[in-house]
Design a protein around this motif. Sequence first.
Motif, PDB file in Angstrom:
ATOM      1  N   ILE A  34      -8.246   5.352  -0.959  1.00 12.18           N
ATOM      2  CA  ILE A  34      -6.879   5.025  -1.122  1.00 12.18           C
ATOM      3  C   ILE A  34      -6.781   4.881  -2.246  1.00 12.18           C
ATOM      4  CG2 ILE A  34      -4.874   3.644  -1.229  1.00 12.18           C
ATOM      5  CD1 ILE A  34      -5.062   3.210   1.367  1.00 12.18           C
ATOM      6  N   LEU A  39       1.136   4.625  -2.982  1.00 12.02           N
ATOM      7  CA  LEU A  39       0.786   5.650  -2.686  1.00 12.02           C
ATOM      8  C   LEU A  39       2.438   6.844  -2.732  1.00 12.02           C
ATOM      9  CD1 LEU A  39      -0.048   5.687   1.626  1.00 12.02           C
ATOM     10  CD2 LEU A  39      -1.692   6.399  -0.239  1.00 12.02           C
ATOM     11  N   VAL A  91      -5.206   8.028  -5.273  1.00  8.12           N
ATOM     12  CA  VAL A  91      -4.030   7.627  -6.010  1.00  8.12           C
ATOM     13  C   VAL A  91      -3.789   8.165  -7.464  1.00  8.12           C
ATOM     14  CG1 VAL A  91      -2.184   6.372  -6.455  1.00  8.12           C
ATOM     15  CG2 VAL A  91      -2.874   6.932  -3.926  1.00  8.12           C
ATOM     16  N   GLN A 141       0.860   1.115 -12.063  1.00 10.15           N
ATOM     17  CA  GLN A 141       0.570   0.787 -10.925  1.00 10.15           C
ATOM     18  C   GLN A 141      -0.287  -0.820 -10.775  1.00 10.15           C
ATOM     19  OE1 GLN A 141       1.070   1.844  -7.447  1.00 10.15           O
ATOM     20  NE2 GLN A 141       1.261   4.301  -7.914  1.00 10.15           N
ATOM     21  N   TRP A 192       1.258  -1.588   0.128  1.00  8.76           N
ATOM     22  CA  TRP A 192       0.121  -0.141   0.104  1.00  8.76           C
ATOM     23  C   TRP A 192       0.872   1.189   0.334  1.00  8.76           C
ATOM     24  CZ3 TRP A 192      -4.896  -0.239  -1.460  1.00  8.76           C
ATOM     25  CH2 TRP A 192      -4.936  -1.477  -1.254  1.00  8.76           C
ATOM     26  N   GLY A 232       1.609   6.892  -7.441  1.00 10.03           N
ATOM     27  CA  GLY A 232       1.198   8.018  -8.070  1.00 10.03           C
ATOM     28  C   GLY A 232       0.547   7.556  -9.280  1.00 10.03           C
ATOM     29  N   ASP A 233      -0.066   8.451 -10.064  1.00 11.61           N
ATOM     30  CA  ASP A 233      -0.890   7.748 -10.924  1.00 11.61           C
ATOM     31  C   ASP A 233      -0.843   6.897 -12.282  1.00 11.61           C
ATOM     32  OD1 ASP A 233      -3.708   7.605 -12.029  1.00 11.61           O
ATOM     33  OD2 ASP A 233      -3.492   9.442 -12.747  1.00 11.61           O
TER      34      ASP A 233
END
Length: 341
Positions: free
Chosen positions: A211, A57, A215, A65, A53, A60-61
Amino acid sequence: MTAAAPTRTSPRPRGSDYADLSRRVSQVGLLDRRPAWYAARIVLTVGAYLAGWAVLLAGGDSWWQLLTAVGLAVAATQVAFLGHDAGHRQMFRTRRASETAGLLLGNLGVGLGYGWWMDKHTRHHANPNHVDDDPDVGAGALVWTEEQAAATRGFGRWLARRQAYLFFPMLLLEGLSLRVASVRSVINGPVKRRVVEGVLLAAHTAAYLGIVFAVLSPLRAVAFIALHQALWGLYMGCAFAPNHKGMPMFGPDDDLDFLRKQVLTSRNVRGGWFVDLLLGGLNYQIEHHLFPSMPRPHLRYAQPIVRGYCQERDLPYTEAGLIDSYAEALRHLHSVGQPLR
């Protein structure tokens, strides 16, 4: 290979066999708790889960991910394995400590209802592969007997014909199924601490969605959630599928003592330390079913004792490699659907 079950006309085995085996296992200390081992395992497993996690965080975008989603699916399953151990009192001797750990690891940690799972899993352990009493072989999306297959209608009948081919794709929905069952159980099910479980499930869901959507952009967030939940369900299903599927099934006319009820319906999975880690100790399914409260690290030491004891009594002791165990489960699913084809 899977050994054949004894004929149904066999005389009822002596009930003292299990007591004799239990004494042998207890005498070498394999039923003793391992608090230091579990403390280390909890720190490492929960730490890896939280680290996943933290990566989300910090990352980022980004579409990268999605790799974090894969890692979190693995870590979440390992956390669920710890919840399983807590439910069997492998970690703690007292009910209160075990339930607290189960609620934190299950409801809050991965969003899996501890009370619902305990009710279902306890009934499974009491009567594994029993067509009437084991909820894990009850008719549902999959069918486990020809009688269940014959009773299907409509889409369920279409599914039963092809269930061996669809088994792994269907596991991609297992994560969603587990979450829905957990919520339903809190609303109207066999849950004692309904408020506590509901609050913890809600807290997990709020934190999880908060969350992810904080993000990631909406499209990436949806993709992340879909991948994470699909892989978590797949991993959970693959961890439990080799244990009993394709093993003998019994009904109300079968009269077996505890030892034979557990051994004849369970399959161990060979593979060494990697499979031990991958399956959370569930690869020692025979030993686990015979001694549910035995700490996970002791199962491998109990195996030669149990295997030797079964050999002494001409009792089939089934082991298979990981791939072979899945193949046997799929063959069973395929044979059950054969009359519909």
